[in-house]
Design an enzyme around this catalytic site. Structure first.
Site, PDB file in Angstrom:
ATOM      1  N   SER A   1       5.094  53.236  32.672  1.00  0.00           N
ATOM      2  CA  SER A   1       5.227  51.927  33.164  1.00  0.00           C
ATOM      3  C   SER A   1       6.648  51.759  33.932  1.00  0.00           C
ATOM      4  CB  SER A   1       5.080  50.867  32.224  1.00  0.00           C
ATOM      5  OG  SER A   1       6.135  51.113  31.050  1.00  0.00           O
ATOM      6  N   LYS A   2       6.799  50.562  34.460  1.00  0.00           N
ATOM      7  CA  LYS A   2       8.339  50.334  34.946  1.00  0.00           C
ATOM      8  C   LYS A   2       9.340  50.271  33.894  1.00  0.00           C
ATOM      9  CE  LYS A   2       7.244  48.531  39.461  1.00  0.00           C
ATOM     10  NZ  LYS A   2       6.773  47.508  40.181  1.00  0.00           N
ATOM     11  N   ARG A   3       8.723  49.642  32.860  1.00  0.00           N
ATOM     12  CA  ARG A   3       9.603  49.396  31.824  1.00  0.00           C
ATOM     13  C   ARG A   3      10.038  50.839  31.066  1.00  0.00           C
ATOM     14  NH1 ARG A   3       7.270  45.787  28.179  1.00  0.00           N
ATOM     15  NH2 ARG A   3       8.430  46.151  26.174  1.00  0.00           N
TER      16      ARG A   3
ATOM     17  N   ASN B   1      12.407  52.662  33.270  1.00  0.00           N
ATOM     18  CA  ASN B   1      13.746  52.289  33.321  1.00  0.00           C
ATOM     19  C   ASN B   1      14.355  52.750  31.881  1.00  0.00           C
ATOM     20  OD1 ASN B   1      13.703  51.082  35.653  1.00  0.00           O
ATOM     21  ND2 ASN B   1      13.059  49.106  35.049  1.00  0.00           N
TER      22      ASN B   1
END
Ligand code: GLU
Length: 488
Positions: free
Chosen positions: A257-259, A262
């Site tokens: 996921s993007k989370r 990051n």
């Protein structure tokens, strides 16, 4: 799909944001497949969802493809035989085919209000075979009432009429036979109340009208495919061949996921890789291996070599973990292959972004020294700051190991010799050092190691004489004095 059908594939991003790394992998596999089979590669912009439209996203996608060098044969900017390539400019086609589906009894009008839908979702879940009979649509209302509502301009959507108790089967090149029971499929909205199509309708209409032979896309679309197959069937069209690429997983497992990305320091967008100084060729090479395996030990492929070696048969079905270290490893090889001039040119903006000023010759010298020691271009600056500024600390383990009672005296004696040097180049600083070592009856290492520590703050790095020459006379002498002060 007949064996002799010309290959035509498309990359069909929705301009809902910048191009992300998974999207680029999809584009790459389409590109490789098209070039391998001497087919056409089309860029189609799927921009019918106005709520999610992000201005500038299409430009970002096009720039990202151009940065990595994935060229396409048809697309919104250059046109082509199947233009236009932006779905927002093709809405008549979707409306026409939605009507065809209704006429064939394979889709229907639904007039439910937002509140009614809300209530239904709370009570029953999906709008599907089991619930549509209780809703206000052209399956439940008398024809005259439907007519009246349409004429009165009542808002409606068009929904797919999913058949009862059937199994939808299709072949996927990567996954083999796939089947879905129609009870698992909801009555997908095809045309929205604003008259715009949903992804599903626009996507299949265009794949058909654009003579797309193979749909190569991410696994997240696999569950949409039975809806598409039902629509192809209803319209009397032959579906393209499907190939759903494996998910890209987090290094910790699970979908990336993007989370997570990051948190793990994995860049998400293609522009982030560009800004982080990755070589576009390395990024493509790395992405090619994220799902495809050449079947040999070989891991480094230029784009044309990938085209030769590529086949969908060698794309795996199970998710692949994203490995940033692997990308850095691949990138390192591309950095090694640059000429010193190329490296210096690429490095300059990164060096300047760090606030360092350095002339062309000196930057080339630095690049020559560090080229084999870095993985990405910006490290010419960020991993080698001592070329541009005095070190503000000395690596502790290095001091422990390399600095002893005689280091200070030897360094001071060396600075005295260096003061006298006019031509401060690699050979001269080496000769001076070796002569001094002889004179003092010590091994060269007794001066080399403290010199390196003093000048770079580190116990490892490029050849020390080149390093000293690149740092320059005044800075070397200043740093050696400073080290003697600090380290004693
Ligand atoms: N517009 C979809 C996307 O954004 C395309 C999916 C497909 O290739 O069918 O990924």
């Amino acid at each position: 799909m007949a064996a002799d059908t010309p290959v035509r594939v498309r990359f069909a991003p929705s301009p809902t944001g910048r191009l992300h790394i998974g999207g680029l992998r999809t584009a790459l596999y389409n590109y490789l497949f098209a070039r391998k089979h001497e087919g056409d590669f089309v860029l189609r912009i799927e921009d019918t969802d106005q709520a999610r439209y992000v201005p500038g996203a299409e430009e970002d996608i096009r720039e990202a493809l151009s940065w990595v060098g994935l060229d396409y044969d048809e697309g919104p900017a250059q046109g082509g035989n199947y233009a236009p390539y932006r779905q927002s400019e093709r809405t008549a086609h979707y409306r026409e085919n939605a009507e065809k589906l209704i006429d064939a009894g394979r889709a229907y009008y639904a007039f439910d209000t937002e509140e009614e839908l809300q209530e239904m979702r709370e009570k029953h879940g999906a709008y599907d075979i089991s619930t549509r009979g209780q809703m206000r649509n052209s399956l439940t209302l008398p024809d005259a009432e439907v007519e009246r509502l349409l004429e009165a301009g009542t808002e409606y959507v068009v929904r797919l009429k999913v058949p009862r108790e059937e199994t939808v089967r299709f072949d996927d090149v990567i996954r083999g036979g796939v089947s879905f029971d129609t009870s698992e499929i909801d009555d997908q909205v095809l045309l929205k109340s604003d008259g715009m199509p949903t992804y599903h309708l626009a996507n299949i209409v265009d794949d058909h009208l654009m003579d797309i032979s193979h749909v190569i896309r991410g696994e997240e679309w696999l569950s949409s495919t039975p809806k598409h197959v039902l629509m192809y069937d209803a319209l009397g069209w032959t579906p393209p061949t499907f190939a759903h690429l494996p998910l890209i997983l987090s290094p910790e497992g699970g979908k990336l996921s993007k989370r997570d990305a990051n948190r793990l320091g994995i860049p998400v967008y293609v522009t982030d890789y560009r800004e982080a100084g990755y070589e576009p060729e390395a990024l493509l090479n790395f992405l090619a291996l994220l799902g495809w395996s050449p079947g040999t030990e070989e891991e480094l492929f230029a784009l044309d070599e990938m085209v030769k070696a590529f086949s969908l048969d060698r794309v795996g079905a199970s998710g692949v973990q994203f490995d940033l270290d692997k990308l850095r490893w691949v990138n390192e090889h591309y950095v090694r292959d640059l000429s010193v001039d190329e490296l210096a040119e690429k490095a300059r903006p990164f060096v300047e972004a760090e606030g360092y000023k350095v002339g062309d010759d000196r930057l080339r010298t630095i690049c020559e020294l560090v080229q084999d020691r870095i993985q990405v271009v910006p490290e010419v600056a960020t991993d080698n700051r001592y070329f541009y500024e005095d070190p503000d600390a000395y690596e502790e383990a290095g001091v422990e190991k390399r600095w002893n009672e005689e280091s200070a005296d030897l360094l001071l004696a060396y600075t005295e010799r260096l003061e006298e040097v006019d031509n401060f180049d690699t050979d001269t600083v080496e000769t001076e050092l070796r002569d001094l070592a002889d004179e003092k009856g010590v091994g060269a290492g007794a001066i080399i190691h403290p010199s390196r520590l003093a000048v770079s703050g580190r116990s490892y790095g490029p050849g020390v004489f080149g390093l000293l020459a690149a740092v320059g006379k005044d800075a070397c002498i200043r740093r050696m004095h400073r080290a003697v002060e600090v380290l004693g």
